[in-house]
Structure formats: structure tokens, C-alpha cells
Design an enzyme around this catalytic site. Sequence first.
Site, mmCIF file in Angstrom:
data_model
loop_
_atom_site.group_PDB
_atom_site.id
_atom_site.type_symbol
_atom_site.label_atom_id
_atom_site.label_comp_id
_atom_site.label_asym_id
_atom_site.label_seq_id
_atom_site.Cartn_x
_atom_site.Cartn_y
_atom_site.Cartn_z
ATOM 1 N N SER A 1 0.847 -1.197 0.000
ATOM 2 C CA SER A 1 0.000 0.000 0.000
ATOM 3 C C SER A 1 0.884 1.251 0.000
ATOM 4 O O SER A 1 1.680 1.428 -0.924
ATOM 5 C CB SER A 1 -0.959 -0.062 1.190
ATOM 6 O OG SER A 1 -1.991 0.883 1.035
ATOM 7 N N ASP B 1 -10.071 -5.499 -3.172
ATOM 8 C CA ASP B 1 -9.424 -4.466 -2.358
ATOM 9 C C ASP B 1 -10.311 -3.215 -2.355
ATOM 10 O O ASP B 1 -10.605 -2.658 -3.419
ATOM 11 C CB ASP B 1 -8.058 -4.167 -2.982
ATOM 12 C CG ASP B 1 -7.204 -3.250 -2.146
ATOM 13 O OD1 ASP B 1 -7.747 -2.305 -1.540
ATOM 14 O OD2 ASP B 1 -5.980 -3.470 -2.117
ATOM 15 N N HIS C 1 -7.398 -5.970 0.933
ATOM 16 C CA HIS C 1 -6.217 -5.140 1.201
ATOM 17 C C HIS C 1 -5.466 -5.600 2.445
ATOM 18 O O HIS C 1 -4.469 -4.990 2.830
ATOM 19 C CB HIS C 1 -6.672 -3.685 1.389
ATOM 20 C CG HIS C 1 -5.608 -2.648 1.211
ATOM 21 N ND1 HIS C 1 -5.048 -2.364 -0.011
ATOM 22 C CD2 HIS C 1 -4.994 -1.807 2.090
ATOM 23 C CE1 HIS C 1 -4.136 -1.401 0.118
ATOM 24 N NE2 HIS C 1 -4.072 -1.053 1.392
#
Lengths: 277, 277
Positions: free
Chosen positions: B146, B222, B255
Site C-alpha cells: 500500500s 481491495d 487489502h
Amino acid sequence: METVSENRSHGGTQGVYRHKSTATGTDMTFSVFVPDHEAGAKLPVLWYLSGLTCTHANVTEKGEYRAACAKAGIIFIAPDTSPRGEGVADDDAYDMGQGAGFYVDATQQPWAPHFQMRSYIEDELPALIAEHFQVDMARQGITGHSMGGHGALTIGLRNADRFASISAFSPVVAPASVPWGEKALSGYLGEDRAAWRAYDACTLIEDGARADALLVEQGTADQFLEEQLKPELLAEACANANIPLTLNMRDGYDHSYYFISSFLADHVAWHAERLKA
Amino acid sequence: METVSENRSHGGTQGVYRHKSTATGTDMTFSVFVPDHEAGAKLPVLWYLSGLTCTHANVTEKGEYRAACAKAGIIFIAPDTSPRGEGVADDDAYDMGQGAGFYVDATQQPWAPHFQMRSYIEDELPALIAEHFQVDMARQGITGHSMGGHGALTIGLRNADRFASISAFSPVVAPASVPWGEKALSGYLGEDRAAWRAYDACTLIEDGARADALLVEQGTADQFLEEQLKPELLAEACANANIPLTLNMRDGYDHSYYFISSFLADHVAWHAERLKA
């Protein structure tokens, strides 16, 4: 049964669920990992009972079991270690009360109303799992860590017809003979030690309980090894009863999930072999 | 450098360490996994940069990388994501300030005194690692998740001579073009977007940065995919620059670390091949 969360992981689904338990009279949370499988297939089950202070979350996040379970096609179930909540009795110490149910059905106050973890794990939760998941309840194994290793050994030994495979990590093998266990068993069951014998792997074996084989993993740098765990007492009981025990002493490993996660996949494979997964 | 903890795990040592950083002016904590190795051997290194809200601990506990690193003989390093502490500027939002350093050297107030994460990760921490661990600094790879995927791509692309392998999980590939990045880059660097171009993987590639290959892992479920991550922008930049990009879109994954842990061992193996571990 309510779904708390479901996340795709390692070729399967890691779920967390909550339900109202009749045994404990509280909401109980548990996690279930279900590998991808053919529609209609029924999968064998490995139960994992956690140790003092833990919830379902510790092994779910840190256990590193999913890859091995997906490969073997095994469903992995991690219950909580006690009832919890505002109306539930507790103790300031980490080794009694909430987070420390010791997998017994309490008979003493103030614990008896909620601390019925034996009935919860042996009867209520299996029925719920059988109702909601694609499990083959004829193929069950059980493992656990520390207090949960005690839980796995005692629940497995008392129900040898149900559990084809029993293993443990750093288990409390003789709670009736060590401080953690003496405190918990006297608190939950009272001072009559006869009532304790069904909750101690070593006395269960002395009293005739048998298993085809036991696998125990133990770190040599475990800070609780000498005072609380005493694997030599299980080795002695198994030798006297002709139960094949594999006791892996792991050099330099401690009591933490850094240890458990290093060998949990090996245990999954060991159970899978016995469950013909 | 102070040792916070060392635990034996997966045939190696998982350590956590703390030191006083000159770059950030604060204590900084990081983790290092060192596989068992022959005395005197120098091992290749894989850097892992974490995402928003994380410390070193998230991947250390949940990443499931140790078995793969032990097998490949790779040292794994997980730094923190920002300076922290009472005297350090912060923001109420999770995506700015402590836990959200974005791997930049801040030029704006109140951030500039401590938020020097580019210098910390590129210069100060590698020197400390080289001093204290058996690392071969000629063989380094970098990955991250991320915000840390953004960090891995930008630090890797800016230092292609140093990093033989660059990969990322769910990276913010174009911070200059998405809400998380616009907030962070304007806050830390000011409104002049020319200063942002060295901190955006896509603009770095437009401006001439190159890599032999990039590997990106992305879950299709995600929740940040469409608004913040936009892997298609990296695919376009790589196509225009003839950079071979492997973009693995993973059906149903989100995620979380349930996603990262499913594929981090694959990334370790990919880096190991390129680092000739």
C-alpha cells in the site's frame, strides 16, 4: 450464527463468527478457515484450542496454518478460551477467569454459571459447526497451545473415538501437579482432587484413557517449561500405558507464536495423514 | 542499537531493535529476521515497507515470510512507517502524520523536523544494518504494501543500481493522482507539484527511471483499488517505458494481511531468484 468477517486467504476463506452459546450463556466468537473444495465435498476438521489470555484471534493472525490446511483440504477451527463480557465473573490475574477457562465445566461459584468450556467445546460448538460448514465429523483432529494444549490432550483422550489425531504445543500436561492448574482446578472445581482427574492428561492416562499416538512440540527456551509444563510427566504416563508419544524438543524456541507458527504446518500435515485428508 | 526482543522462529532469529535516528530525530524501531547461516556468510536482504497505520509489528506478526526467507537464506527487514512520539507532529486522520510518513523527506511545517523517511530508509537505516548484521549490501531487494508499496517502487526506481529486485503489494502507484497521495504530498512537500515527481512511481518512470522487472500483487476485492491504488496507471507507464511488469490480479482478495500473507512467500522466492540467494 452471525458472520463477523470473511477474508479470502491462501486459497480459502478465513471467517470469524459469533453466536449465543447455551453452554456459557454468553456470546462466543470463533474462527473457521475453509479451503476451497469441490461442491458437496465434506472436509476433515482440525480443532485448535488457544492458551491463557488468548482469543480466537491470536492463532488466526499469527499461526501460519492456512497454507498447510489449504494444501491438505482441512477445515481449521479456533474457539475462544472462555466466556467474556460484563456479567461474567473474572479475576485480576491473567491465569483465572476470562481468557483462562481451562476447558472445564466449573462447579464452583462465582464461575459455574458461565465457565462451561468443556461442554461448549465438546458438545455445543461441534453441533453448530456440523450445521453450518461442509465438515466430515467422522474425521476430526485436535491440537492446541499451553492451556489449550491441555485442552486438546484432555478432550482428545476423553473422546478418543471422536478424535483420530491428537497433538499439542507446549501443553500443560499435568495441571493437577503445577501452579497454573492447581489454581484453576481448585477455583473452578473445588478442593476435591478426585474431580480433577478428568481434566489432567496424565491422570486420564493413569485412569485408562488411551490414544493411538500423541505428538507434542516443546521449545527448550520456553520460560514455563520447568514449572508449568513438565512434558516429562506425559512421557512417563505414555510409557507406562504404551501410548506412542513423539515429543519434539526444539532447541532455543520459546512459548510464543514465533514457536507455534514454525511448526503448526507440520502438525497440520501430521493430522492430515491420520485423517486421510 | 538496542535489542527489544529476539525469538527463535522458522530456523532463524526474529529480532526487534531500536535506535536513535539522526534523520528523524527520534527513536526508531524495526525488525530483522536472520536465517541460520554459516559463520562469516553474508546474506542478501529484502526490505519490506509497511502501509498506513502500521509499524514494523504488523508484517512481523502476520506476514508469514519467515519460512520462505529461511529456505532462501534471505534477511528480511521491516522498518516503521514514520517517526513517533510526543514531540512529533501528528494529525487526527490515519493517513497523515504518525504512521503515515509516505517515505518522503518533508519540507513543510510542522512535518519537516522529523518526517525524513526517505533519508531514513535510503541512507541511515541501511548503514546501521550493514554495521550490525551479516548482510551482503550488493544484493538487495525491496517490497512493501500500500503506502509501503509506493515506498518500495519509488525508492527502488530512484536507486535501481542498488535494488536488483522490486515488487509491491497493493501499491499506491500514482500518489500525485489519488486522494491519499495528494493529501500527503501537498502536506509534506507543499503545493508545487514538480517536487512530487520524485515520489510517484509513474512520474519517476515518465521522467526516465527504469527497472529490469517489476512484480505487483493486487487483490480484486481491495476496497481501495479504484480510488487510491489504480494499478492500470503503473501498467501504462511500464508499457510506455518497456519495463516488464507482472501484475497479478488475485480474485476475491482484499487489502489485508490475509492477502499479503497468501503471496509474500512467492515474492520472497521471486526476489531470491534475482538476488541469487
